[in-house]
Design an enzyme around this catalytic site. Structure first.
Site, PDB file in Angstrom:
ATOM      1  N   GLU A  55      26.877  34.862  -5.635  1.00  0.00           N
ATOM      2  CA  GLU A  55      26.779  33.808  -6.638  1.00  0.00           C
ATOM      3  C   GLU A  55      26.516  32.450  -5.994  1.00  0.00           C
ATOM      4  O   GLU A  55      25.708  31.666  -6.482  1.00  0.00           O
ATOM      5  CB  GLU A  55      28.063  33.757  -7.471  1.00  0.00           C
ATOM      6  CG  GLU A  55      28.242  34.922  -8.425  1.00  0.00           C
ATOM      7  CD  GLU A  55      27.201  34.941  -9.536  1.00  0.00           C
ATOM      8  OE1 GLU A  55      26.711  33.857  -9.921  1.00  0.00           O
ATOM      9  OE2 GLU A  55      26.863  36.049  -9.992  1.00  0.00           O
ATOM     10  N   TYR A 140      31.193  28.207 -14.105  1.00  0.00           N
ATOM     11  CA  TYR A 140      30.208  29.286 -14.217  1.00  0.00           C
ATOM     12  C   TYR A 140      30.437  30.354 -13.147  1.00  0.00           C
ATOM     13  O   TYR A 140      30.484  31.552 -13.443  1.00  0.00           O
ATOM     14  CB  TYR A 140      28.790  28.738 -14.101  1.00  0.00           C
ATOM     15  CG  TYR A 140      27.763  29.850 -14.057  1.00  0.00           C
ATOM     16  CD1 TYR A 140      27.304  30.428 -15.238  1.00  0.00           C
ATOM     17  CD2 TYR A 140      27.306  30.363 -12.840  1.00  0.00           C
ATOM     18  CE1 TYR A 140      26.395  31.480 -15.204  1.00  0.00           C
ATOM     19  CE2 TYR A 140      26.410  31.417 -12.806  1.00  0.00           C
ATOM     20  CZ  TYR A 140      25.960  31.973 -13.990  1.00  0.00           C
ATOM     21  OH  TYR A 140      25.087  33.028 -13.952  1.00  0.00           O
ATOM     22  N   ASP A 158      24.274  30.503 -19.201  1.00  0.00           N
ATOM     23  CA  ASP A 158      23.467  29.698 -18.294  1.00  0.00           C
ATOM     24  C   ASP A 158      22.153  29.348 -18.990  1.00  0.00           C
ATOM     25  O   ASP A 158      21.982  29.612 -20.191  1.00  0.00           O
ATOM     26  CB  ASP A 158      23.234  30.432 -16.969  1.00  0.00           C
ATOM     27  CG  ASP A 158      22.412  31.707 -17.121  1.00  0.00           C
ATOM     28  OD1 ASP A 158      22.022  32.056 -18.260  1.00  0.00           O
ATOM     29  OD2 ASP A 158      22.142  32.359 -16.091  1.00  0.00           O
TER      30      ASP A 158
END
Length: 313
Positions: A55, A140, A158
């Site tokens: 990520e 996020y 997103d």
């Protein structure tokens, strides 16, 4: 639409934006994803450390370029203990050598590994709120790790997901509304497969230039953009070159048939094209060819002998 109208629409209940058969929408997306999707190595693991590394590396970096760097990073520092014990200069040097963007991400990842070791006994926290306590891990990323490692996340929202919801269900460009609709749509307790699936949809079928038919988008039957031919979105402010395209016409056919039980070609044609003429360039032969394609794709039932079509149930 006036600002007041937009505000009123944004305040509508989340379910008001979804089709009545929302369960069918959910099932269609998951089935599409599970049948075929891009095979990134971090999608084959539920290790929170490996997912966190993916990520952080993926932020503003093309996924195709992340794969080699991700594998090399984990070969060098396979656990949080290994990374925490590493010299920070080595970690930052790796980041620079692999062109992974801002070096601060490497520093934060190194610090987060140290936190996992010193504050959590080497075991990752599992909830988005707890994961957000790690250095450099924003909401996020925390939610992504919770979803993909522990199946314990919220609906991911997103840019890609916003684009999908805006186009598919005509959700207004409002962050709170996107969050509410995304949460309503996600099946309870299935954040891992759902968030992977909806992001895959935005990444391969509903990109800035959509590939609705080519990627076999599972939401064409319900999609507002596919039905109207208007593929604008919050990150696509101008109309792409779809006006008059075959893709646009297919969407119009599906949209018209969705409001009819069964319809004859010469009744359907003018509702799809204003310049429809039974014996003209855009006439019965053109429409029959379009319907045959849609029939092959499983979207409509076209009876060539009777000259009628209906939406496949």
């Amino acid at each position: 639409m006036s600002d007041a109208d937009a505000e009123t629409e944004a305040d509508a209940p989340a379910e008001a934006f979804l089709p009545d058969d929302a369960d069918a929408v959910r099932e269609a997306l998951v089935a599409w994803y599970e049948a075929d999707h891009r095979d990134f190595p971090w999608r084959r693991t539920d290790d929170p450390y490996e997912i966190l590394v993916s990520e952080v590396m993926s932020q503003q970096t093309q996924l195709s370029r992340v794969v080699d760097a991700w594998e090399a990073f984990l070969e060098r520092w396979p656990t949080t203990a290994d990374l925490a014990a590493a010299d920070r200069a080595d970690v930052v040097g790796f980041w620079s050598d692999h062109s992974l963007g801002y070096n601060n991400r490497a520093k934060y990842l190194h610090e987060a590994a140290g936190q996992v070791e010193s504050e959590y006994g080497g075991e990752f926290p599992e909830s988005p709120d707890e994961l957000s306590e790690l250095m450099g891990v924003g909401p996020y990323t925390a939610n992504a790790v919770a979803s993909f490692a522990f199946d314990n996340g919220n609906a991911v929202v997103d840019t890609n997901v916003k684009r999908v919801l805006y186009r598919a269900f005509d959700v207004p460009d409002d962050d709170d509304t996107f969050e509410r609709v995304a949460a309503e749509l996600m099946p309870e307790g299935e954040s891992r497969v759902w968030n992977n699936a909806i992001m895959e949809l935005g990444g391969v079928a509903c990109e800035k230039t959509p590939a609705c038919d080519g990627a076999g988008c599972p939401w064409r039957e319900w999609c507002h953009a596919y039905g109207t031919g208007d593929f604008t979105a919050p990150d696509v402010p101008t109309q792409p070159d779809f006006e008059g395209s075959r893709r646009q016409m297919r969407g119009r056919v599906v949209n018209v048939l969705g409001a009819s039980e069964e319809i004859a070609l010469d009744e359907l044609g003018p509702k799809v094209r204003v310049d429809y003429a039974p014996d003209g360039e855009y006439g019965r032969d053109w429409l029959a060819d379009l319907l045959a394609d849609l029939d092959d794709d499983g979207l409509v039932d076209y009876d060539e002998s009777a000259g009628v079509a209906s939406l496949r149930k």
